[in-house]
Design a protein around this motif. Sequence first.
Motif, short mmCIF file in Angstrom:
data_model
loop_
_atom_site.label_atom_id
_atom_site.label_comp_id
_atom_site.label_asym_id
_atom_site.label_seq_id
_atom_site.Cartn_x
_atom_site.Cartn_y
_atom_site.Cartn_z
N PHE A 166 0.83 -1.22 0.00
CA PHE A 166 0.00 0.00 0.00
C PHE A 166 0.86 1.26 0.00
CE2 PHE A 166 -3.05 -3.16 1.67
CZ PHE A 166 -4.03 -3.01 0.70
N ARG A 167 2.01 1.19 0.67
CA ARG A 167 2.94 2.34 0.64
C ARG A 167 3.40 2.59 -0.79
NH1 ARG A 167 6.70 0.72 5.43
NH2 ARG A 167 5.40 1.35 7.16
N LEU A 168 3.73 1.49 -1.45
CA LEU A 168 4.21 1.58 -2.83
C LEU A 168 3.13 2.17 -3.72
CD1 LEU A 168 6.78 0.66 -4.34
CD2 LEU A 168 5.53 -1.39 -4.99
N GLY A 181 -16.70 -6.66 -5.91
CA GLY A 181 -15.86 -7.51 -5.07
C GLY A 181 -14.40 -7.59 -5.44
N SER A 182 -13.91 -6.62 -6.21
CA SER A 182 -12.49 -6.68 -6.61
C SER A 182 -11.57 -6.18 -5.49
CB SER A 182 -12.27 -5.88 -7.88
OG SER A 182 -12.68 -4.56 -7.65
N GLY A 183 -12.13 -5.54 -4.50
CA GLY A 183 -11.32 -5.06 -3.38
C GLY A 183 -11.16 -3.54 -3.36
N LYS A 184 -12.09 -2.81 -3.98
CA LYS A 184 -11.99 -1.33 -4.02
C LYS A 184 -12.00 -0.75 -2.61
CE LYS A 184 -15.80 -1.21 -6.42
NZ LYS A 184 -15.94 -2.65 -6.71
N THR A 185 -12.97 -1.19 -1.81
CA THR A 185 -13.11 -0.63 -0.46
C THR A 185 -11.87 -0.95 0.37
OG1 THR A 185 -15.49 -0.89 -0.66
CG2 THR A 185 -14.63 -0.58 1.56
N THR A 186 -11.40 -2.21 0.26
CA THR A 186 -10.21 -2.63 1.03
C THR A 186 -9.01 -1.80 0.61
OG1 THR A 186 -11.14 -4.85 1.03
CG2 THR A 186 -8.81 -4.66 1.60
N VAL A 187 -8.80 -1.65 -0.71
CA VAL A 187 -7.64 -0.89 -1.19
C VAL A 187 -7.77 0.58 -0.79
CG1 VAL A 187 -6.38 -0.15 -3.26
CG2 VAL A 187 -7.17 -2.51 -3.08
N ALA A 188 -8.99 1.13 -0.93
CA ALA A 188 -9.20 2.55 -0.59
C ALA A 188 -8.86 2.79 0.88
CB ALA A 188 -10.63 2.93 -0.88
N LEU A 189 -9.31 1.90 1.73
CA LEU A 189 -9.08 2.03 3.17
C LEU A 189 -7.60 2.00 3.51
CD1 LEU A 189 -10.44 1.99 5.99
CD2 LEU A 189 -10.39 -0.49 5.86
N HIS A 190 -6.89 1.03 2.95
CA HIS A 190 -5.47 0.90 3.28
C HIS A 190 -4.62 1.94 2.56
CE1 HIS A 190 -5.78 -2.61 5.84
NE2 HIS A 190 -6.82 -2.91 5.09
N LEU A 191 -5.10 2.41 1.42
CA LEU A 191 -4.40 3.51 0.74
C LEU A 191 -4.53 4.77 1.60
CD1 LEU A 191 -2.99 4.78 -1.70
CD2 LEU A 191 -5.24 5.11 -2.75
N ALA A 201 -4.83 4.89 4.81
CA ALA A 201 -3.93 4.75 5.96
C ALA A 201 -2.48 4.99 5.55
CB ALA A 201 -4.08 3.35 6.54
N ALA A 202 -2.09 4.47 4.38
CA ALA A 202 -0.70 4.65 3.90
C ALA A 202 -0.45 6.12 3.61
CB ALA A 202 -0.47 3.80 2.65
N ALA A 203 -1.44 6.79 3.01
CA ALA A 203 -1.27 8.21 2.67
C ALA A 203 -1.18 9.03 3.95
CB ALA A 203 -2.44 8.67 1.81
N ALA A 204 -2.02 8.68 4.94
CA ALA A 204 -2.00 9.43 6.20
C ALA A 204 -0.64 9.30 6.87
CB ALA A 204 -3.09 8.90 7.12
N ALA A 205 -0.05 8.11 6.78
CA ALA A 205 1.25 7.89 7.42
C ALA A 205 2.37 8.62 6.67
CB ALA A 205 1.55 6.39 7.45
N ALA A 206 2.16 8.90 5.39
CA ALA A 206 3.24 9.44 4.56
C ALA A 206 3.20 10.96 4.44
CB ALA A 206 3.16 8.81 3.17
N THR A 207 2.13 11.59 4.92
CA THR A 207 2.03 13.04 4.72
C THR A 207 1.63 13.75 6.02
OG1 THR A 207 0.71 14.76 3.65
CG2 THR A 207 -0.28 12.61 3.73
N GLU A 257 -5.54 17.19 2.22
CA GLU A 257 -4.41 17.04 1.31
C GLU A 257 -4.76 16.01 0.22
OE1 GLU A 257 -1.35 18.36 1.21
OE2 GLU A 257 -0.53 16.97 -0.26
N LEU A 258 -5.46 14.95 0.67
CA LEU A 258 -5.84 13.90 -0.30
C LEU A 258 -7.23 13.36 0.04
CD1 LEU A 258 -5.03 11.95 -2.65
CD2 LEU A 258 -4.19 10.40 -0.90
N THR A 259 -8.08 13.31 -0.98
CA THR A 259 -9.41 12.70 -0.80
C THR A 259 -9.48 11.44 -1.65
OG1 THR A 259 -10.39 14.89 -0.48
CG2 THR A 259 -11.91 13.09 -1.01
#
Length: 501
Positions: free
Chosen positions: A290-292, A317-327, A329-335, A428-430
């Motif tokens: 997710f960081r990548l 069911g491709s994982g949009k919600t899961t990816v959005a959630l973890h993205l 979190a990764a964005a919050a940690a990086a900015t 900063e990011l939505t």
Amino acid sequence: MNSDTTTDRGDLRGILGMFRRRWLLVVVATVIGAAAGLIIAKSHKKDYSGTAVLLFRPVLLDVQLTGLPLQQPANDPQRETSTDLGLVTLPQVRSRAAAALGPGYTAEKLKDKVDVSAKGKSQLVDVKATDNTPAAAAAVANAMADSFVAYRRQGLVARIDSAIRQVQRELRRRNTTRLQRVVLRNNYTKLVQLRAVQPGDVQFVSRAIPPTKPSSGSTLLYTILGGLLGFLVGIAAAVGSEALDRRVRRPDEVESALDLPVLATIPRSRTLRDGVGVWEGLSGADVEAFRLLRTNLRYRTGGRDLHSVLLTSAGAGSGKTTVALHLAAAAAAATDGRVLLIEADLRRPRLAQLLGLPAELGLSSALESDVEIDDLVASVPTAEGENGAGTAPGFDVLVAGPPLPNASELLGSERMSALLRQAGLDYELTIVDGPPPALVSDTIPLMKQVDGVLLVARLGHENSPELGALRTQLERLGVAPLGVVANFSRRTANPYVTTGT
Ligand SMILES: Nc1ncnc2c1ncn2[C@@H]1O[C@H](COP(=O)(O)OP(=O)(O)OP(=O)(O)O)[C@@H](O)[C@H]1O
Ligand SMILES: [Mg+2]
């Protein structure tokens, strides 16, 4: 040479992958084949074989005895043997054997039951009979051998009789000399003596005995052959179904189906499947993926700032919600900036339940009435990565809220645009989690209002025609996505990341 090795390894991996996916088909086909072999073996009438042995010997003795060539010895012994072999199954011989065997046997039936062959280069000949009981097999072989011995003897006797008649005719002729008559009388006596001993040029040397085992295939053999055949059919079926299967399995297949770069490959993970809270229980490899994704997204805008991104996919069911959630979190940690996650999938909301937040208020409430988003967002704390060390800034989330009948209209409304503009000022990011445009039109107006669109594809589930259709749809809408996330990848070891949670 190097590229050859790589191709070979790729092929081998492809074959192993096929076995991993289709092993059940191969196993089922093998078991069915073996079971069919077993059933055939059990239901099949068993065959038994018995063999009688005959000895062919030339009648040179008779020639010595009488001075008469009663049977010409052949020059080519091989030719003679093959002629003799043919004689064993002559119709006359079979008829006599059938009569001796009794009811149920005819000359015609015996034709298929008997096989005659020479024993190497010797004068011995095997008369092999096959029947459905051991006793019958031996009886048929012996009857055929007996019948042939009798047939030959009868033939020789007939020839001696004809020689006797000829000698008699010679003796009765007027112009024979005295000396000739002496010789003829001598021959006559020898021929009569020879006839009395019932000579034969074929001798029965070994009678057939009833066999103890069937001659046709054993149960084990049939089962093994059936299993082997089933295995081959299974392999063919696996290869065939693999060739017809258009599902994308590798990130490069996703890339070519969508003609977009894969920005991150997210491993299939139990923690992601169970939807446990953000970061908790995620392995180092998951976190790093997710960081990548976050980092790659930043570089895909070609210098433009990326303040809003919409996630969508070809199917559910491709994982949009899961990816959005973890993205998020990764964005919050990086900015240092604030990050907002908006769940714009009003028809299949999942975030509230996943994050343990109330589902009564959310995006739908903001679109229906003039509620400020500040009053609706919830803050989600994130605990930093591996080994639970330290804390990271959390992010805000706006869940979908109660379902609405006119979701599509509301998502395309001016109020939604205003909400996104407001988010652009405050955050900063939505990140917007949207439904698939091929299934509902809700996402289409949103695509034009964000800085970039990110696709999520599920490996081993979505197929290339589906992804191709999404690509065409987006091209028609004039949307150029930033890239694609290949989700549900089989875990591959990343040597730079420890595997701990
Ligand atoms: N990488 C993954 N490994 C294991 N499970 C995953 C992964 N990504 C998603 N899942 C699981 O797959 C299911 C669908 O995921 P998710 O709800 O994120 O998909 P979606 O695209 O948002 O679906 P929908 O179209 O219904 O909104 C969920 O149960 C989720 O936990
Ligand atoms: Mg979803």
